[in-house]
Design an enzyme around this catalytic site. Structure first.
Site, PDB file in Angstrom:
ATOM      1  N   HIS A 261     -33.998 -32.074 -55.246  1.00 55.46           N
ATOM      2  CA  HIS A 261     -33.122 -32.180 -55.961  1.00 55.46           C
ATOM      3  C   HIS A 261     -33.285 -33.396 -57.067  1.00 55.46           C
ATOM      4  CE1 HIS A 261     -31.503 -28.867 -53.590  1.00 55.46           C
ATOM      5  NE2 HIS A 261     -30.983 -27.654 -54.213  1.00 55.46           N
TER       6      HIS A 261
ATOM      7  N   ASP B 266     -37.376 -24.384 -49.965  1.00 56.10           N
ATOM      8  CA  ASP B 266     -36.761 -25.370 -50.192  1.00 56.10           C
ATOM      9  C   ASP B 266     -35.207 -24.770 -49.136  1.00 56.10           C
ATOM     10  OD1 ASP B 266     -34.713 -27.942 -49.978  1.00 56.10           O
ATOM     11  OD2 ASP B 266     -34.151 -27.178 -52.416  1.00 56.10           O
ATOM     12  N   SER B 267     -33.773 -25.769 -49.446  1.00 49.89           N
ATOM     13  CA  SER B 267     -32.661 -25.224 -48.750  1.00 49.89           C
ATOM     14  C   SER B 267     -31.953 -24.302 -50.215  1.00 49.89           C
ATOM     15  CB  SER B 267     -32.158 -26.278 -48.489  1.00 49.89           C
ATOM     16  OG  SER B 267     -31.311 -27.295 -49.872  1.00 49.89           O
TER      17      SER B 267
ATOM     18  N   GLU C 149     -26.551 -28.697 -57.499  1.00 47.71           N
ATOM     19  CA  GLU C 149     -27.023 -27.234 -57.856  1.00 47.71           C
ATOM     20  C   GLU C 149     -25.421 -26.634 -58.277  1.00 47.71           C
ATOM     21  OE1 GLU C 149     -28.388 -24.980 -54.797  1.00 47.71           O
ATOM     22  OE2 GLU C 149     -30.076 -26.379 -55.039  1.00 47.71           O
TER      23      GLU C 149
ATOM     24  N   CYS D  48     -38.479 -29.588 -49.216  1.00 52.66           N
ATOM     25  CA  CYS D  48     -37.003 -29.990 -49.067  1.00 52.66           C
ATOM     26  C   CYS D  48     -37.628 -31.245 -48.259  1.00 52.66           C
ATOM     27  CB  CYS D  48     -36.267 -28.562 -47.971  1.00 52.66           C
ATOM     28  SG  CYS D  48     -35.143 -29.482 -47.409  1.00 52.66           S
TER      29      CYS D  48
ATOM     30  N   THR E 274     -35.455 -33.014 -46.738  1.00 57.74           N
ATOM     31  CA  THR E 274     -34.531 -32.827 -45.084  1.00 57.74           C
ATOM     32  C   THR E 274     -35.757 -31.983 -44.106  1.00 57.74           C
ATOM     33  OG1 THR E 274     -32.631 -32.511 -46.580  1.00 57.74           O
ATOM     34  CG2 THR E 274     -32.597 -31.699 -43.994  1.00 57.74           C
TER      35      THR E 274
END
Ligand code: DGL
Length: 270
Positions: free
Chosen positions: A188, A10-11, A152, A73, A75
């Site tokens: 997230h 993931d990012s 985050e 992720c 995205t």
């Protein structure tokens, strides 16, 4: 039987919500996770940038001998999954199709919502998948660009006035549209389940895309006789930025004690 590990990326830390589900569903599996915390968030970036990052993330993970990869992720799944799959000789599981299947099965009034990053919404990938699933479904999509940085930062709990204000404003159009099912289209967002649930009300089902991708991965491995057999699997975590920051929030995302092993890698080398 296949004892090789599953790679997950993931990012940032969001993909750990998928790791949590993978470990619940397949406790015998070894998992290698990469969170690109040096370059998070991905959600506002151009597709070419996302593809470059995703290829590097995947190349890093493929430095291990993996049997499958979960793109944890939203995205990257919405913008790059087909390209990554076309270049890979092992299965690459994304979050979109599994989440859409689940949401379509849950919705009674055939009005579904999608909350996701800007890049996910503008890709149109969820709409196309919903349309393939059931052309009669009305899909209401909303970009929620402030959710990832707030999560985050650990600003995700009920009572936090910042996240509650942002969520109420973002989600108002979905409430007005009367959706009865909402896809949390970014890994997230499960951290925001209580906050989003309070805004949407108890009649709206929330779909956790990481959990659905974990199920899809389990089904795919089971069908190919590719599940591991051992008493207890391990998890190994890599980050592209400071280990200490990753460790600080990892327990929150994993819903358990912090990861035992976190290492830093220079992702730009891949
Ligand atoms: N967890 C990523 C997703 O599912 C977050 C994207 C971002 O970094 O903005 O889309």
């Amino acid at each position: 039987m296949n004892q090789r590990p599953i790679g997950v990326f993931d990012s940032g830390l969001g993909g750990l919500t998928a790791v949590r589900r993978l470990r619940e569903l397949m406790p015998s599996e070894n998992i290698i996770y990469f969170g690109d915390t040096a370059r998070v968030p991905y959600g506002n970036r151009a597709r070419e940038t996302l593809l470059k990052y995703a290829r590097q993330d995947l190349r890093f993970l493929r430095s291990f001998d993996l049997k499958a990869v979960v793109v944890a992720c939203g995205t990257v799944s919405t913008n790059c999954l087909e390209a990554l799959q076309a270049e890979s000789d092992i299965p690459i599981v994304g979050v979109v199709e599994p989440a859409v299947r689940r949401a379509a099965a849950l919705s009674r009034n055939r009005r579904v919502g999608l909350a996701a990053t800007r890049a996910s919404v503008s890709s149109g990938a969820y709409e196309r998948a919903f349309h393939r699933q059931d052309p009669a479904l009305a899909v209401h999509s909303l970009p929620c660009p402030l959710f990832v940085p707030l999560v985050e930062e650990g600003r995700c709990r009920p009572g936090d006035v910042v996240i509650e204000t942002v969520a109420a404003e973002y989600l108002a159009p979905l409430r007005e549209a009367g959706v009865d099912t909402l896809v949390l289209g970014c890994t997230h967002y499960p951290l925001l389940t209580d906050v989003i649930g309070a805004v949407m009300g108890p009649g709206v089902s929330l779909v956790d895309v990481g959990a659905e991708a974990a199920r899809a991965c389990r089904d795919l491995l089971a069908a190919a006789d590719g599940l591991a057999e051992r008493a207890s699997g391990s998890a190994c975590f890599y980050t592209s930025d400071r280990v200490v920051d990753f460790r600080r929030l990892a327990a929150l995302f994993l819903g358990e004690e912090g990861p035992v092993e976190v290492r830093q890698t220079d992702i730009t080398q891949y």
